[in-house]
Design an enzyme around this catalytic site. Structure first.
Site, PDB file in Angstrom:
ATOM      1  N   HIS A  49       0.857  -1.195   0.000  1.00 48.68           N
ATOM      2  CA  HIS A  49       0.000   0.000   0.000  1.00 48.68           C
ATOM      3  C   HIS A  49       0.885   1.234   0.000  1.00 48.68           C
ATOM      4  O   HIS A  49       1.917   1.256   0.675  1.00 48.68           O
ATOM      5  CB  HIS A  49      -0.903   0.007   1.248  1.00 48.68           C
ATOM      6  CG  HIS A  49      -2.095   0.879   1.073  1.00 48.68           C
ATOM      7  ND1 HIS A  49      -2.034   2.231   1.228  1.00 48.68           N
ATOM      8  CD2 HIS A  49      -3.356   0.569   0.711  1.00 48.68           C
ATOM      9  CE1 HIS A  49      -3.240   2.739   0.978  1.00 48.68           C
ATOM     10  NE2 HIS A  49      -4.056   1.752   0.662  1.00 48.68           N
ATOM     11  N   ASP A  87      -7.699  -5.712   0.620  1.00 49.40           N
ATOM     12  CA  ASP A  87      -8.219  -6.675  -0.359  1.00 49.40           C
ATOM     13  C   ASP A  87      -7.815  -8.106  -0.064  1.00 49.40           C
ATOM     14  O   ASP A  87      -8.288  -9.024  -0.725  1.00 49.40           O
ATOM     15  CB  ASP A  87      -7.736  -6.293  -1.768  1.00 49.40           C
ATOM     16  CG  ASP A  87      -8.369  -5.004  -2.226  1.00 49.40           C
ATOM     17  OD1 ASP A  87      -9.571  -4.839  -1.992  1.00 49.40           O
ATOM     18  OD2 ASP A  87      -7.669  -4.154  -2.793  1.00 49.40           O
TER      19      ASP A  87
HETATM   20  N1  COA Z   1       4.045  -7.796  -4.077  1.00 48.33           N
HETATM   21  C1  COA Z   1       5.398  -7.796  -4.134  1.00 48.33           C
HETATM   22  N2  COA Z   1       6.147  -6.682  -3.994  1.00 48.33           N
HETATM   23  C2  COA Z   1       5.489  -5.534  -3.774  1.00 48.33           C
HETATM   24  C3  COA Z   1       4.086  -5.474  -3.685  1.00 48.33           C
HETATM   25  C4  COA Z   1       3.367  -6.668  -3.844  1.00 48.33           C
HETATM   26  N3  COA Z   1       2.029  -6.675  -3.787  1.00 48.33           N
HETATM   27  N4  COA Z   1       3.716  -4.188  -3.473  1.00 48.33           N
HETATM   28  C5  COA Z   1       4.842  -3.475  -3.423  1.00 48.33           C
HETATM   29  N5  COA Z   1       5.919  -4.273  -3.605  1.00 48.33           N
HETATM   30  C6  COA Z   1       7.321  -3.873  -3.634  1.00 48.33           C
HETATM   31  C7  COA Z   1       7.662  -3.303  -5.012  1.00 48.33           C
HETATM   32  O1  COA Z   1       8.108  -4.310  -5.882  1.00 48.33           O
HETATM   33  C8  COA Z   1       8.718  -2.301  -4.665  1.00 48.33           C
HETATM   34  O2  COA Z   1       9.921  -2.999  -4.445  1.00 48.33           O
HETATM   35  P1  COA Z   1      11.331  -2.387  -4.936  1.00 48.33           P
HETATM   36  O3  COA Z   1      11.495  -1.115  -4.138  1.00 48.33           O
HETATM   37  O4  COA Z   1      12.335  -3.437  -4.610  1.00 48.33           O
HETATM   38  O5  COA Z   1      11.186  -2.113  -6.406  1.00 48.33           O
HETATM   39  C9  COA Z   1       8.268  -1.737  -3.314  1.00 48.33           C
HETATM   40  O6  COA Z   1       7.482  -2.789  -2.709  1.00 48.33           O
HETATM   41  C10 COA Z   1       7.419  -0.474  -3.444  1.00 48.33           C
HETATM   42  O7  COA Z   1       6.302  -0.786  -4.288  1.00 48.33           O
HETATM   43  P2  COA Z   1       5.618   0.221  -5.310  1.00 48.33           P
HETATM   44  O8  COA Z   1       4.995  -0.570  -6.418  1.00 48.33           O
HETATM   45  O9  COA Z   1       6.573   1.305  -5.673  1.00 48.33           O
HETATM   46  O10 COA Z   1       4.485   0.836  -4.393  1.00 48.33           O
HETATM   47  P3  COA Z   1       3.293   1.791  -4.846  1.00 48.33           P
HETATM   48  O11 COA Z   1       2.996   2.643  -3.683  1.00 48.33           O
HETATM   49  O12 COA Z   1       3.599   2.475  -6.135  1.00 48.33           O
HETATM   50  O13 COA Z   1       2.102   0.769  -5.152  1.00 48.33           O
HETATM   51  C11 COA Z   1       0.348  -0.744  -4.779  1.00 48.33           C
HETATM   52  C12 COA Z   1       1.144   0.427  -4.197  1.00 48.33           C
HETATM   53  C13 COA Z   1      -0.859  -1.004  -3.879  1.00 48.33           C
HETATM   54  C14 COA Z   1      -0.162  -0.385  -6.187  1.00 48.33           C
HETATM   55  C15 COA Z   1       1.262  -2.007  -4.846  1.00 48.33           C
HETATM   56  O14 COA Z   1       1.646  -2.364  -3.542  1.00 48.33           O
HETATM   57  C16 COA Z   1       0.589  -3.168  -5.537  1.00 48.33           C
HETATM   58  O15 COA Z   1       0.610  -3.250  -6.783  1.00 48.33           O
HETATM   59  N6  COA Z   1      -0.031  -4.097  -4.766  1.00 48.33           N
HETATM   60  C17 COA Z   1      -0.748  -5.231  -5.371  1.00 48.33           C
HETATM   61  C18 COA Z   1      -2.135  -4.800  -5.812  1.00 48.33           C
HETATM   62  C19 COA Z   1      -3.063  -4.582  -4.655  1.00 48.33           C
HETATM   63  O16 COA Z   1      -3.179  -5.404  -3.754  1.00 48.33           O
HETATM   64  N7  COA Z   1      -3.767  -3.452  -4.702  1.00 48.33           N
HETATM   65  C20 COA Z   1      -4.750  -3.099  -3.699  1.00 48.33           C
HETATM   66  C21 COA Z   1      -4.326  -1.902  -2.930  1.00 48.33           C
HETATM   67  S1  COA Z   1      -5.448  -1.566  -1.585  1.00 48.33           S
END
Ligand code: COA
Length: 383
Positions: A266, A320
């Site tokens: 998140h 979720d």
């Molecule tokens: N699984 C594995 N790694 C994850 C992850 C996940 N669900 N969410 C974040 N990370 C990791 C990223 O790979 C990144 O690692 P790095 O720094 O080594 O590259 C780090 O954590 C930061 O993630 P980032 O994608 O930059 O965070 P964000 O704030 O842009 O994205 C979300 C937030 C929610 C979009 C992201 O966590 C995600 O895609 N989660 C899965 C979808 C989900 O469950 N969405 C519902 C949200 S309520």
């Protein structure tokens, strides 16, 4: 030149007094009230009024609001006719976005928004808000029957919001335990500061678009798997893993392929989402009554394994992760999970719409231009 921050991370897009997150401590509060207390003591109807008005209602105010919601559940039969002509292969979120946008044609009334001076007409804003929130679950459940070839079930006024939602899905009197759990799920999903869909609602609202257009924009934004669409993905992921003993190799393979694990991570929380804690307890409560589902055992094993591998990055279960397990136990098809999220979040979207109108300025950000410098047009025969 201003600094460009991808995803607007850390950039305040508005001032708001509706909800608050402390992502380091795992705190979420609506209007100052901790989510744990609202989940335990409040109802979706009361929480909605709290989000809209900013204070807990008196018993008389809550009864009046609840009554208003119940009286606005019916939808015109032409909406049903319209739905019958839509492809049953479409995703329920596409249906919901279409149906909510169409409400603007069936229930017009955005006259006040043609003049910015009138945007403080709280009666108008409140009535439009009720019209939408009351009908959201009705549209979702109507589609469930229509896409399966049946006429929809009419809403019942003698049931609470959560009870009627479950009743309209199945046609059976709702199980009190499931209705109670659904009510808590709606409270938990009702609001969450300036997430992507609420931001979309603010942008649409700032143009003085009608509230139907505002909510339709938000629904489209919520549908993506990085936002609300993740709850559907979680259950299919847990089924795909199959059992707790397969979790570790599955996780290693996904992380090696740099794939995201659905229901984890998140932007705001660096610890486990407080809503995931509450949802997990609800699954445990349901499991005591009905036995533990295979998906729940796999989910617990995945949470443990992921904590070891992703905890250092602050990636833990989000809202979720456990919600889909509950909805599946209620007999709700997995592609409708995000629609339930949208039903609940309509309260937050419309609370933000009202707040936006109270001090509106159209959103018009800038960009960092990365294209060609000015150049002369080349006539087609010279290219
Ligand atoms: N699984 C594995 N790694 C994850 C992850 C996940 N669900 N969410 C974040 N990370 C990791 C990223 O790979 C990144 O690692 P790095 O720094 O080594 O590259 C780090 O954590 C930061 O993630 P980032 O994608 O930059 O965070 P964000 O704030 O842009 O994205 C979300 C937030 C929610 C979009 C992201 O966590 C995600 O895609 N989660 C899965 C979808 C989900 O469950 N969405 C519902 C949200 S309520």
């Amino acid at each position: 030149m201003s600094e460009y921050l991808p995803g607007l991370e850390g950039v305040p897009a508005t001032r708001s007094n509706i909800s608050f997150i402390d992502g380091e401590k795992g705190i979420l509060a609506y209007r100052g009230y901790p989510i744990e207390q609202l989940a335990e003591h409040s109802s979706f109807e009361e929480t909605t009024l709290l989000l809209l008005d900013g204070r807990l209602p008196t018993p008389a105010e809550l009864t009046e609001f609840d009554d208003h919601l119940r009286r606005n559940r019916r939808v015109k039969y032409n909406i049903r006719e319209m739905m019958k002509h839509l492809p049953t292969t479409g995703h329920p979120m596409e249906l919901l976005q279409t149906a909510v946008a169409s409400l603007g044609m069936f229930y017009p009334g955005n006259e006040c928004l043609t003049d910015a001076q009138l945007c403080d007409d709280l009666n108008y804003i409140h009535n439009m808000t009720v019209k939408i929130i009351a009908r959201m679950p009705v549209l979702v459940t109507m589609w469930e029957h229509i896409r399966n070839g049946y006429d929809p079930i009419a809403p019942r006024c003698d049931l609470s919001y959560a009870e009627n939602l479950l009743y309209m899905f199945s046609g059976d009197d709702p199980d009190p335990l499931l209705a109670d759990i659904m009510d808590t799920c709606l409270v938990l999903h009702a609001e969450h500061t300036i997430n992507a869909s609420t931001f979309a609602a603010l942008v649409a609202g700032s143009t003085l678009a009608s509230p139907y257009g505002v909510v339709a924009a938000a629904i489209g934004t919520l549908s993506g798997p990085l936002h609300g669409g993740a709850n559907q993905k979680v259950v299919s992921m847990l089924k795909q893993i199959g059992s707790p003993n397969k979790v570790k190799p599955w996780l290693e393979q996904k992380l090696a392929a740099k794939e995201k694990i659905w229901g984890f991570g998140h932007r705001e929380y660096k610890v486990k989402d407080p809503r995931a804690n509450i949802l997990q307890k609800l699954v445990e409560k349901l499991a005591q009554e009905r036995g533990v589902s295979a998906e729940f055992e796999t989910a617990l094993a995945l949470e443990e394994a992921a904590a070891e591998r992703l905890g250092a990055k602050g990636v833990y279960p989000n809202v979720d992760f456990y919600s889909g397990i509950l909805y599946a136990e209620m007999g709700i098809p997995s592609d409708q999970f995000t629609s339930i999220f949208a039903v609940a979040r309509s309260a937050g979207w419309l609370a933000h719409w009202r707040e936006q109108l109270a001090d509106n300025r159209i959103f018009r950000p800038t960009q960092v231009y990365t294209g060609e410098p000015l150049r002369d047009y080349v006539l087609i025969d010279r290219r």
